[in-house]
Design a protein around this motif. Structure first.
Motif, PDB file in Angstrom:
ATOM      1  N   GLU A  98       0.831  -1.207   0.000  1.00  9.90           N
ATOM      2  CA  GLU A  98       0.000   0.000   0.000  1.00  9.90           C
ATOM      3  C   GLU A  98       0.864   1.254   0.000  1.00  9.90           C
ATOM      4  OE1 GLU A  98      -0.251  -2.407   2.321  1.00  9.90           O
ATOM      5  OE2 GLU A  98      -2.144  -3.374   1.801  1.00  9.90           O
ATOM      6  N   GLN A  99       1.901   1.255   0.842  1.00 11.30           N
ATOM      7  CA  GLN A  99       2.804   2.413   0.881  1.00 11.30           C
ATOM      8  C   GLN A  99       3.694   2.463  -0.347  1.00 11.30           C
ATOM      9  OE1 GLN A  99       3.008   0.242   3.675  1.00 11.30           O
ATOM     10  NE2 GLN A  99       1.686   1.373   5.047  1.00 11.30           N
ATOM     11  N   ALA A 100       4.174   1.310  -0.765  1.00  9.94           N
ATOM     12  CA  ALA A 100       5.076   1.251  -1.918  1.00  9.94           C
ATOM     13  C   ALA A 100       4.380   1.708  -3.201  1.00  9.94           C
ATOM     14  CB  ALA A 100       5.613  -0.161  -2.092  1.00  9.94           C
ATOM     15  N   GLY A 101       3.056   1.549  -3.257  1.00 10.57           N
ATOM     16  CA  GLY A 101       2.314   1.912  -4.452  1.00 10.57           C
ATOM     17  C   GLY A 101       1.811   3.339  -4.493  1.00 10.57           C
ATOM     18  N   LEU A 102       2.156   4.143  -3.489  1.00 10.38           N
ATOM     19  CA  LEU A 102       1.699   5.533  -3.483  1.00 10.38           C
ATOM     20  C   LEU A 102       2.297   6.307  -4.651  1.00 10.38           C
ATOM     21  CD1 LEU A 102       1.896   6.550   0.296  1.00 10.38           C
ATOM     22  CD2 LEU A 102      -0.165   6.235  -1.088  1.00 10.38           C
ATOM     23  N   ASP A 103       1.480   7.108  -5.278  1.00 11.85           N
ATOM     24  CA  ASP A 103       1.928   7.971  -6.366  1.00 11.85           C
ATOM     25  C   ASP A 103       2.769   9.097  -5.757  1.00 11.85           C
ATOM     26  OD1 ASP A 103       2.234   9.869  -8.383  1.00 11.85           O
ATOM     27  OD2 ASP A 103       0.186   9.609  -9.125  1.00 11.85           O
ATOM     28  N   SER A 140       3.927  11.727  -7.005  1.00 12.85           N
ATOM     29  CA  SER A 140       3.556  13.084  -7.398  1.00 12.85           C
ATOM     30  C   SER A 140       2.369  13.595  -6.574  1.00 12.85           C
ATOM     31  CB  SER A 140       3.235  13.153  -8.893  1.00 12.85           C
ATOM     32  OG  SER A 140       2.072  12.405  -9.191  1.00 12.85           O
ATOM     33  N   VAL A 141       1.560  12.693  -6.036  1.00 13.55           N
ATOM     34  CA  VAL A 141       0.408  13.054  -5.217  1.00 13.55           C
ATOM     35  C   VAL A 141       0.774  13.066  -3.730  1.00 13.55           C
ATOM     36  CG1 VAL A 141      -1.957  12.398  -4.586  1.00 13.55           C
ATOM     37  CG2 VAL A 141      -1.170  12.094  -6.933  1.00 13.55           C
ATOM     38  N   PHE A 142       1.656  12.149  -3.339  1.00 10.89           N
ATOM     39  CA  PHE A 142       2.090  12.009  -1.946  1.00 10.89           C
ATOM     40  C   PHE A 142       3.617  12.093  -1.893  1.00 10.89           C
ATOM     41  CE2 PHE A 142      -1.892   9.619  -2.362  1.00 10.89           C
ATOM     42  CZ  PHE A 142      -2.653  10.266  -1.408  1.00 10.89           C
ATOM     43  N   PRO A 143       4.177  13.292  -2.101  1.00 14.09           N
ATOM     44  CA  PRO A 143       5.630  13.411  -2.205  1.00 14.09           C
ATOM     45  C   PRO A 143       6.387  13.023  -0.932  1.00 14.09           C
ATOM     46  CG  PRO A 143       4.612  15.577  -2.130  1.00 14.09           C
ATOM     47  CD  PRO A 143       3.511  14.587  -2.259  1.00 14.09           C
ATOM     48  N   MET A 144       5.808  13.229   0.227  1.00  9.93           N
ATOM     49  CA  MET A 144       6.518  12.898   1.462  1.00  9.93           C
ATOM     50  C   MET A 144       6.449  11.403   1.743  1.00  9.93           C
ATOM     51  SD  MET A 144       7.776  15.751   2.597  1.00  9.93           S
ATOM     52  CE  MET A 144       7.985  16.428   0.980  1.00  9.93           C
ATOM     53  N   LEU A 145       5.258  10.860   1.848  1.00 11.26           N
ATOM     54  CA  LEU A 145       5.107   9.434   2.159  1.00 11.26           C
ATOM     55  C   LEU A 145       5.476   8.543   0.977  1.00 11.26           C
ATOM     56  CD1 LEU A 145       1.871   9.521   4.311  1.00 11.26           C
ATOM     57  CD2 LEU A 145       4.170   8.916   5.058  1.00 11.26           C
ATOM     58  N   GLY A 146       5.347   9.051  -0.225  1.00 12.50           N
ATOM     59  CA  GLY A 146       5.674   8.262  -1.404  1.00 12.50           C
ATOM     60  C   GLY A 146       7.151   7.979  -1.574  1.00 12.50           C
ATOM     61  N   HIS A 147       7.996   8.705  -0.872  1.00  9.80           N
ATOM     62  CA  HIS A 147       9.436   8.526  -0.994  1.00  9.80           C
ATOM     63  C   HIS A 147      10.064   7.767   0.172  1.00  9.80           C
ATOM     64  CE1 HIS A 147       8.965  11.687  -4.048  1.00  9.80           C
ATOM     65  NE2 HIS A 147      10.020  11.115  -4.579  1.00  9.80           N
ATOM     66  N   LEU A 148       9.257   7.294   1.095  1.00 13.99           N
ATOM     67  CA  LEU A 148       9.815   6.552   2.234  1.00 13.99           C
ATOM     68  C   LEU A 148      10.422   5.233   1.779  1.00 13.99           C
ATOM     69  CD1 LEU A 148       7.125   6.926   5.029  1.00 13.99           C
ATOM     70  CD2 LEU A 148       9.244   8.201   4.736  1.00 13.99           C
ATOM     71  N   LEU A 149      11.509   4.871   2.432  1.00 14.53           N
ATOM     72  CA  LEU A 149      12.138   3.577   2.202  1.00 14.53           C
ATOM     73  C   LEU A 149      11.971   2.733   3.466  1.00 14.53           C
ATOM     74  CD1 LEU A 149      15.449   4.787   0.538  1.00 14.53           C
ATOM     75  CD2 LEU A 149      13.440   3.828  -0.600  1.00 14.53           C
ATOM     76  N   GLY A 153      13.728  23.718  16.708  1.00 13.98           N
ATOM     77  CA  GLY A 153      14.809  22.810  16.345  1.00 13.98           C
ATOM     78  C   GLY A 153      14.446  21.339  16.465  1.00 13.98           C
ATOM     79  N   LEU A 154      13.181  20.996  16.186  1.00  7.52           N
ATOM     80  CA  LEU A 154      12.745  19.607  16.274  1.00  7.52           C
ATOM     81  C   LEU A 154      12.502  19.036  14.882  1.00  7.52           C
ATOM     82  CD1 LEU A 154      10.217  19.806  19.248  1.00  7.52           C
ATOM     83  CD2 LEU A 154      12.643  19.149  19.293  1.00  7.52           C
ATOM     84  N   TYR A 155      12.750  17.749  14.759  1.00  9.36           N
ATOM     85  CA  TYR A 155      12.603  17.036  13.496  1.00  9.36           C
ATOM     86  C   TYR A 155      11.779  15.783  13.720  1.00  9.36           C
ATOM     87  CZ  TYR A 155      16.407  20.082  12.150  1.00  9.36           C
ATOM     88  OH  TYR A 155      17.163  21.184  11.890  1.00  9.36           O
ATOM     89  N   LEU A 156      10.977  15.423  12.734  1.00 10.11           N
ATOM     90  CA  LEU A 156      10.194  14.199  12.778  1.00 10.11           C
ATOM     91  C   LEU A 156      10.980  13.113  12.049  1.00 10.11           C
ATOM     92  CD1 LEU A 156       7.481  12.862  13.568  1.00 10.11           C
ATOM     93  CD2 LEU A 156       6.654  13.489  11.287  1.00 10.11           C
ATOM     94  N   TRP A 157      11.264  12.053  12.757  1.00 10.25           N
ATOM     95  CA  TRP A 157      12.023  10.937  12.199  1.00 10.25           C
ATOM     96  C   TRP A 157      11.086   9.759  11.952  1.00 10.25           C
ATOM     97  CZ3 TRP A 157      17.586   9.877  12.230  1.00 10.25           C
ATOM     98  CH2 TRP A 157      18.359  11.006  12.490  1.00 10.25           C
ATOM     99  N   LEU A 158      11.141   9.178  10.761  1.00 16.54           N
ATOM    100  CA  LEU A 158      10.494   7.914  10.462  1.00 16.54           C
ATOM    101  C   LEU A 158      11.611   6.901  10.346  1.00 16.54           C
ATOM    102  CD1 LEU A 158       8.471  10.213   9.380  1.00 16.54           C
ATOM    103  CD2 LEU A 158       7.323   8.265   8.348  1.00 16.54           C
ATOM    104  N   LEU A 159      11.622   5.974  11.259  1.00 18.96           N
ATOM    105  CA  LEU A 159      12.728   5.029  11.390  1.00 18.96           C
ATOM    106  C   LEU A 159      12.373   3.703  10.734  1.00 18.96           C
ATOM    107  CD1 LEU A 159      13.174   5.920  15.108  1.00 18.96           C
ATOM    108  CD2 LEU A 159      14.720   6.604  13.287  1.00 18.96           C
ATOM    109  N   GLY A 160      13.116   3.335   9.697  1.00 17.35           N
ATOM    110  CA  GLY A 160      12.904   2.068   9.008  1.00 17.35           C
ATOM    111  C   GLY A 160      13.755   0.978   9.611  1.00 17.35           C
ATOM    112  N   ASP A 161      13.391  -0.248   9.308  1.00 21.88           N
ATOM    113  CA  ASP A 161      14.173  -1.403   9.797  1.00 21.88           C
ATOM    114  C   ASP A 161      15.509  -1.488   9.115  1.00 21.88           C
ATOM    115  OD1 ASP A 161      12.251  -2.239  11.559  1.00 21.88           O
ATOM    116  OD2 ASP A 161      11.388  -3.708  10.190  1.00 21.88           O
TER     117      ASP A 161
END
Length: 97
Positions: free
Chosen positions: A26-31, A33-42, A89-97
């Motif tokens: 579901e995440q891997a199939g995000l477009d 161009s429509v979801f530039p932030m979540l669409g580029h997650l690894l 000075g805060l950042y949101l981190w999405l931590l992958g395996d």
């Protein structure tokens, strides 16, 4: 599994989510161009969002197709995104395996 944290500039963890989300088709199939932030997650790498990127990310969440994120993860993503926006000075981190 992707997990969430808010970290300060020096790397200190200011907040963390209780729920993660499994990276699936579901995440891997995000477009991207429509979801530039979540669409580029690894799934195997960490992704860091700064203040401007967090704003764009939070705009994407309500538009996501059903099943892309669990309700718990989406709720915590919005909550922690807001924590990052409200602080200095805060950042949101999405931590992958």
């Amino acid at each position: 599994m992707i997990n969430l944290q808010v970290r300060g500039e020096n790397g200190t963890i200011e907040a963390r989510a209780k729920h993660g989300v499994v990276r699936g088709p579901e995440q891997a199939g995000l477009d991207q161009s429509v979801f530039p932030m979540l669409g580029h997650l690894l799934p195997y790498a960490d992704t860091v969002f700064n203040r401007r990127q967090v704003s764009t990310l939070l705009e994407e969440v309500p538009r996501l197709p059903a099943g892309v994120l669990t309700d718990e993860f989406a709720r915590e993503l919005i909550e922690l995104g807001q924590v990052a926006l409200d602080g200095q000075g805060l950042y949101l981190w999405l931590l992958g395996d």
